[in-house]
Enzyme design. Structure first.
Site, mmCIF file in Angstrom:
data_model
loop_
_atom_site.group_PDB
_atom_site.id
_atom_site.type_symbol
_atom_site.label_atom_id
_atom_site.label_comp_id
_atom_site.label_asym_id
_atom_site.label_seq_id
_atom_site.Cartn_x
_atom_site.Cartn_y
_atom_site.Cartn_z
ATOM 1 N N CYS A 31 0.857 -1.252 0.210
ATOM 2 C CA CYS A 31 -0.295 -0.008 0.018
ATOM 3 C C CYS A 31 1.336 1.516 0.246
ATOM 4 O O CYS A 31 1.962 1.015 0.226
ATOM 5 C CB CYS A 31 -0.735 -0.226 1.232
ATOM 6 S SG CYS A 31 -1.918 -1.401 1.382
ATOM 7 N N TYR A 171 -5.959 -13.490 -3.685
ATOM 8 C CA TYR A 171 -4.916 -12.809 -2.617
ATOM 9 C C TYR A 171 -5.998 -13.354 -1.087
ATOM 10 O O TYR A 171 -7.002 -13.363 -0.971
ATOM 11 C CB TYR A 171 -5.258 -11.314 -2.858
ATOM 12 C CG TYR A 171 -4.633 -11.296 -1.445
ATOM 13 C CD1 TYR A 171 -3.584 -11.251 0.113
ATOM 14 C CD2 TYR A 171 -5.419 -9.110 -0.971
ATOM 15 C CE1 TYR A 171 -2.850 -10.375 0.571
ATOM 16 C CE2 TYR A 171 -4.668 -8.527 0.111
ATOM 17 C CZ TYR A 171 -3.581 -9.251 1.095
ATOM 18 O OH TYR A 171 -3.811 -8.583 2.240
ATOM 19 N N HIS A 174 -3.635 -12.602 5.766
ATOM 20 C CA HIS A 174 -3.349 -11.007 6.153
ATOM 21 C C HIS A 174 -4.682 -10.683 7.100
ATOM 22 O O HIS A 174 -5.688 -9.797 7.303
ATOM 23 C CB HIS A 174 -2.789 -9.443 5.167
ATOM 24 C CG HIS A 174 -1.269 -9.628 4.576
ATOM 25 N ND1 HIS A 174 -1.646 -8.880 3.625
ATOM 26 C CD2 HIS A 174 -0.706 -9.536 4.977
ATOM 27 C CE1 HIS A 174 -0.860 -8.900 3.474
ATOM 28 N NE2 HIS A 174 0.771 -9.186 4.896
ATOM 29 N N ASP A 267 2.722 -10.156 10.027
ATOM 30 C CA ASP A 267 3.854 -9.299 8.685
ATOM 31 C C ASP A 267 4.485 -9.073 8.731
ATOM 32 O O ASP A 267 6.038 -8.902 8.180
ATOM 33 C CB ASP A 267 2.134 -9.980 8.033
ATOM 34 C CG ASP A 267 3.439 -10.154 6.053
ATOM 35 O OD1 ASP A 267 3.922 -10.863 6.412
ATOM 36 O OD2 ASP A 267 2.736 -9.178 4.702
#
Ligand code: ADP
Ligand code: SF4
Length: 691
Positions: A31, A171, A174, A267
């Site tokens: 991001c 994906y 997370h 992470d």
């Protein structure tokens, strides 16, 4: 310089389904707070990564349907054909340098509040949305919703191909995407074929992979990004059991595995809480169960560690977000035998913080990050000098060091005077705090770059007075003299000095960092700063054996570190160290060996034995600046054309801000800057203007 042959393995091409990556450097999806809102900035930043040698450059997460609207975060978006052109712009910027462009498709499931789209959030179960405890619920998807969801994902993959992407990332990571919500027992207690046993909970992910392969797999590489451990014990996936079983189930299906742990704070751990390669124990099994290429992150910044991860059979591809932010040219530096020039990430997560604040990314180490388009700053190139000016910089903290580095690169003659016996300023002091040693890279990178520059001289043990600056007679004088922590408790919450806080024994974080520990304990840390320093003081003093109380007006310790993904880790560490944490408390006074505190909710006042250590705010060390400012005639007579202050001496802030200030000074010297204008390019909007 030729490349060291031991790094050759990093430059072997590798096939990912129908496409071939030119090397083993994968800029992981990250991001950046620019995305769809500041597309030119995002495109230029991604293009810079490709120019710097990253063989695969990915988007950040790209939401593909209004039911998964990530507002207020400014990620990329692919809701329809109208979103294809700007993403194609990113693809072109990446292709220009021979790299592959990847897109990470996302639906954040029950994590989104759908603030912009106003759609009802969806997820595997009825449950309140997670984002900021937003007062709406996600509704449970039925089978027709799941069919629609698969269609949206497939359409997005087709549009990604239309935009020219080479790789599509499916994906599940997370703890923040629809397939990961379905996968997690914690989130999914459905009674149909999408809930229950692992095979059922994996069904949606398997279908998404199958759909994507069928739709675009002939021309695009299909990557599975998958968290093998949810780090929540038996409530979630654990790599030793279900995490491994999940990978085994789909082992040969995707063209590549990109594996990590979830959630994001686990992470993207900061260097304070995890070393380089910290995920290796969790992902090591993956290569044993698949023949497909495997990539993993781990904040790898050292080429030797990267080579070792490949040689030890852990990964085939080095996946990196933060190291690519700190140094977009990391691969090329290794390739060109310039590994010593790598600007290593310090693991501070300022980059993540700016994204979490919905602001364009910035980086502590790399001041050009996010400025590639709007200021035209290149991380490696800088305009040559425009005059023969000699610049005197006072103070070799991050601001002074970066100014000297960038001015030196431009070719100016630079004298850098530092009062202390060591360069680095606050970075040298703070990197000596518990577990912050990686922060010294801010100093060491710059010292390493300056060392061979014949036009830059650094003088240590050289505290300059106004007279000495005038005597020196530089063309330009830059004051980078830093700031000092207040001792009196004044800050956000307390506006007048705490009675008694000026006792001779009243301490500040600067005192503690200078080794002046309290003669006796206990210590009451009053944290009204809310970033790391309050917790660091508590950490250090508890480690030294003091009994420590940390009082804060906030509802939790180090509240701002939510943005750097550290808050939970910090709180746990302090609790483990036995620090007493008092949220919603303030300080009334410091008495003889006791601190009077007040509970801000009940108004109750009480004493804690010990000494106050306020961590509230800093004041600029600007006396030298004002002494010189009072002497305009003498400055002129000395031939000094400009005199200014930068960094903490101008406005105390983060280390990132100090580096930026030093860099900006160097870029702008001998250029015309309109003091009334906007100091960067802004985007133009295509408006319908009421039509
Ligand atoms: P910044 O973050 O803005 O770079 P720092 O506090 O990290 O600020 O660094 C300021 C540096 O300036 C310190 O290393 C300090 O020793 C040095 N300094 C302060 N005053 C003087 C002075 N009069 N002469 C030389 N160096 C100074
Ligand atoms: Fe690394 Fe900090 Fe830069 Fe992020 S901001 S890339 S963590 S140095």
């Amino acid at each position: 310089m030729p490349r060291d042959p031991r790094f050759d393995i990093l430059f072997n091409p590798i096939r990912i389904g129908p496409v071939t990556a030119p090397n083993r450097f994968y800029q992981a999806p990250h991001c950046n707070g620019m995305g769809r809102m500041f597309p030119d900035s995002m495109i230029a930043m991604r293009g810079m990564k490709a120019e710097g040698g990253w063989g695969i450059v990915a988007t950040e997460q790209c939401d593909f349907h209004p039911t998964g609207d990530v507002q207020p975060f400014t990620e990329t978006r692919l809701w329809g054909d109208m979103d294809v052109p700007y993403l194609a712009g990113m693809v072109n910027a990446v292709h220009k340098h021979g790299s592959l462009a990847a897109i990470e498709l996302v639906h954040n499931g029950h994590d989104t509040g759908n603030m912009y789209s106003r759609e009802v959030p969806i997820g595997p179960m009825h449950r309140p949305v997670s984002w900021h405890n937003h007062p709406v619920q996600a509704r449970a998807m039925d089978l027709s919703d799941i069919r629609a969801f698969r269609r949206w994902h497939r359409n997005a993959a087709l549009r990604a191909r239309q935009a020219g992407f080479d790789i599509v990332v499916v994906y599940a990571g997370h703890d923040g995407t629809m397939p990961s919500h379905f996968l997690s027992r914690h989130h999914n207690q459905r009674a149909d074929e999408y809930g229950g046993c692992l095979e059922n909970r994996m069904r949606l992910y398997r279908e998404l992979l199958e759909d994507t392969l069928e739709a675009v797999g002939d021309t695009m590489g299909v990557v599975a990004r998958f968290a093998v451990d949810e780090m929540m014990g038996p409530d979630g996936l654990e790599w030793e059991n279900e995490g491994r079983d999940a990978i085994e189930m789909l082992a040969e299906m995707p063209d590549m595995w990109d594996v990590n742990v979830s959630d994001w704070p686990n992470d993207s751990k900061t260097s304070r809480f995890a070393p380089e390669g910290y995920q290796e124990d969790y992902i090591a099994f993956v290569k044993q169960v698949t023949s497909k290429p495997v990539a993993a992150v781990g904040r790898y910044t050292s080429p030797d560690t990267m080579v070792s991860a490949i040689r030890r059979g852990l990964v085939d591809i080095i996946c990196a977000a933060r190291p690519s932010i700190a140094d977009p040219f990391l691969p090329n530096k290794i390739k060109e035998g310039r590994a010593d020039d790598i600007r290593e990430c310090i693991g501070c997560n300022i980059c993540a913080a700016w994204n979490n604040l919905s602001a364009p990314i910035r980086c502590t180490q790399n001041p050009t990050m996010g400025e590639e388009w709007r200021k035209g700053w290149h991380p490696e190139n800088i305009a040559p000098k425009a005059s023969d000016a000699h610049v005197l910089i006072v103070g070799a903290g991050p601001a002074g060091l970066e100014a000297a580095h960038a001015l030196g690169k431009r070719g100016y003659r630079v004298t850098l005077a530092e009062a202390g016996a060591q360069a680095g300023g606050r970075v040298s002091r703070e990197s000596a705090l518990p577990n912050l040693n990686a922060w010294a890279r801010v100093r060491d990178y710059r010292l390493g770059q300056i060392a061979p520059m014949a036009n830059v001289d650094l003088y240590l043990n050289s505290s300059l007075s106004a007279e000495q600056v005038l005597e020196f007679g530089a063309d330009h004088v830059v004051l980078a003299t830093g700031a000092a922590w207040r001792r009196d408790g004044v800050g956000r919450h307390i506006r007048t000095p705490v009675p008694g806080a000026e006792f001779p024994h009243a301490l500040s974080p600067d005192d503690i960092m200078d080794g002046k520990l309290p003669q006796t304990g206990p210590v009451v840390v009053f944290d009204d700063d809310h970033y790391y320093m309050g917790s660091m003081m508590a950490d250090l003093l508890a480690g030294e054996g003091y009994q420590v109380t940390l009082a804060t007006p906030e509802t939790c310790v180090s509240s701002w570190t939510e943005h750097t993904l550290e808050q939970g880790h910090i709180e746990k560490r302090l609790v483990d160290l036995g620090v007493e944490i008092l949220p919603r408390h303030s300080v009334m006074s410091q008495g003889e060996g006791a601190v009077e505190l007040v509970n801000l909710v009940t108004g109750e006042r009480f004493n804690r034995q010990g000494f106050l250590l306020p961590v509230t705010m800093r004041l600029p060390n600007d006396s030298l600046y004002f002494a010189l400012k009072d002497e305009p005639a003498r400055l002129k007579a000395a031939g000094t054309k400009s005199m200014c202050r930068i960094g903490d001496c101008y406005g105390p802030a983060t280390i990132a801000a100090a580096i930026y200030a030093g860099h900006r000074y160097a870029r702008e010297l001998d250029t015309c800057v309109d003091p009334d204008g906007v100091p960067f390019k802004t985007i133009r909007y295509d408006l319908e203007l009421g039509a």
